[in-house]
Design a protein around this motif. Structure first.
Motif, PDB file in Angstrom:
ATOM      1  N   LEU A 170      74.080  12.588   3.505  1.00 44.68           N
ATOM      2  CA  LEU A 170      72.817  11.998   3.331  1.00 44.68           C
ATOM      3  C   LEU A 170      72.018  12.805   2.459  1.00 44.68           C
ATOM      4  O   LEU A 170      71.052  12.127   1.715  1.00 44.68           O
ATOM      5  N   LYS A 171      71.943  13.907   2.658  1.00 41.50           N
ATOM      6  CA  LYS A 171      71.362  15.009   1.323  1.00 41.50           C
ATOM      7  C   LYS A 171      71.632  14.585   0.164  1.00 41.50           C
ATOM      8  O   LYS A 171      70.712  14.499  -0.869  1.00 41.50           O
ATOM      9  N   GLU A 172      72.644  14.537  -0.269  1.00 41.18           N
ATOM     10  CA  GLU A 172      73.329  14.454  -1.540  1.00 41.18           C
ATOM     11  C   GLU A 172      73.235  13.170  -2.234  1.00 41.18           C
ATOM     12  O   GLU A 172      73.027  12.804  -3.423  1.00 41.18           O
ATOM     13  N   ASN A 173      73.029  12.026  -1.151  1.00 43.65           N
ATOM     14  CA  ASN A 173      73.140  10.631  -1.554  1.00 43.65           C
ATOM     15  C   ASN A 173      72.023   9.854  -1.115  1.00 43.65           C
ATOM     16  O   ASN A 173      72.264   8.439  -1.278  1.00 43.65           O
ATOM     17  N   SER A 174      71.133  10.246  -0.500  1.00 44.95           N
ATOM     18  CA  SER A 174      70.059   9.642   0.206  1.00 44.95           C
ATOM     19  C   SER A 174      69.462   8.248  -0.728  1.00 44.95           C
ATOM     20  O   SER A 174      68.892   8.349  -1.802  1.00 44.95           O
ATOM     21  N   TYR A 175      69.385   7.138   0.009  1.00 48.27           N
ATOM     22  CA  TYR A 175      69.088   5.923  -0.697  1.00 48.27           C
ATOM     23  C   TYR A 175      67.567   5.958  -0.874  1.00 48.27           C
ATOM     24  O   TYR A 175      66.847   5.070  -1.485  1.00 48.27           O
ATOM     25  N   LEU A 176      66.869   6.937   0.173  1.00 47.52           N
ATOM     26  CA  LEU A 176      65.504   7.151  -0.108  1.00 47.52           C
ATOM     27  C   LEU A 176      65.105   7.991  -0.964  1.00 47.52           C
ATOM     28  O   LEU A 176      63.833   8.640  -0.842  1.00 47.52           O
ATOM     29  N   SER A 177      66.240   8.768  -1.798  1.00 44.05           N
ATOM     30  CA  SER A 177      65.699   9.809  -2.750  1.00 44.05           C
ATOM     31  C   SER A 177      65.328   9.037  -4.189  1.00 44.05           C
ATOM     32  O   SER A 177      65.816   7.833  -4.621  1.00 44.05           O
TER      33      SER A 177
END
Length: 252
Positions: free
Chosen positions: A61-68
């Motif tokens: 989730l760090k690498e791919n967070s949709y909230l990034s």
């Protein structure tokens, strides 16, 4: 050992704190049999129920967070796209069925048309997770069986009650603790605080179903602060460790 369930609230990027709780449970070798997830909690919960270790969930989730911000896709209709979230789920979860999960998973979303909470526990996982994580106004509603759904937190941001017939012991993790010191000169802060006020009563009503209710202080982090994932994770872990004695007692 008791049958243990965890209820994970919504909270956007603050949901990284859920992984901190799960990591502590992993270190203490405390087995969880069921997860109730809302929004960010539904995302974390779907990975956990699939069998991912907490630190692997954090990495993904760090690498791919949709909230990034780097993963945000703007649509022509004025909504942001949930396609990045769908791709994360499809890439990392080998199947799309609740029935194939290693742990029971309950995902809460809000039925916009009928004005009530809906709990998904069978059928397709990905659409349920996306529906639960569809922040109103920001993301386009998700349609399932011709019904439009948005963020489960709108009506029930901590669905602990759904676990009461499945578990002997329920741990609730609420990552939207009300902040008493608000900068009212900021419209965004004011809007978010008003939203949290509107849902707080239901959250604390649901907390009564929890044997342990954890509420890390994350008011310094905003909805899209995914770049602070490690810091949020650590706060979640440190808050959970305050309950170490109660958690260790579950093993006796």
């Amino acid at each position: 050992m008791k049958k243990i369930g965890v209820a994970l609230s919504g909270g956007g990027a603050r949901g990284f704190a859920h992984i901190g709780l799960l990591q502590l449970l992993h270190e203490l070798k405390i087995e969880v049999i069921a997860i109730s997830g809302v929004s960010a909690g539904a995302i974390v919960g779907s990975f956990y129920a699939t069998g991912f270790a907490p630190m692997d969930i954090l990495k993904i989730l760090k690498e791919n967070s949709y909230l990034s911000i780097k993963n945000i896709l703007w649509r022509k209709d004025g909504f942001f796209s949930l396609e990045p979230l769908l791709k994360i789920l499809q890439k990392n979860i080998a199947h799309n069925q609740f029935e194939l999960l290693l742990k029971k998973l309950f995902i809460t979303a809000t039925d916009l048309q009928n004005g009530n909470s809906t709990v998904f526990q069978s059928g397709e996982i990905f659409s349920a997770v996306m529906a639960s994580a569809t922040i109103p106004v920001i993301f386009e509603p998700v349609e399932i069986n011709q019904i439009k759904f948005v963020d489960g937190g709108l009506l029930n941001n901590l669905n602990a009650e759904i676990l009461k017939n499945e578990c002997d012991f329920i741990i609730g993790n609420h990552v939207n603790k009300l902040n008493q010191e608000i900068n009212f000169s900021s419209k965004i802060n004011l809007l978010e605080h008003c939203f949290h006020l509107s849902i707080a009563h239901k959250v604390y009503e649901q907390s009564k179903f929890c044997d342990i209710f954890i509420e890390p202080d994350l008011h310094n982090f905003k909805l899209f602060d995914a770049e602070h994932a490690d810091e949020i994770f650590k706060i979640g872990y440190n808050e959970a460790i305050k309950f170490r004695n109660e958690l260790m007692a579950l093993k006796s």
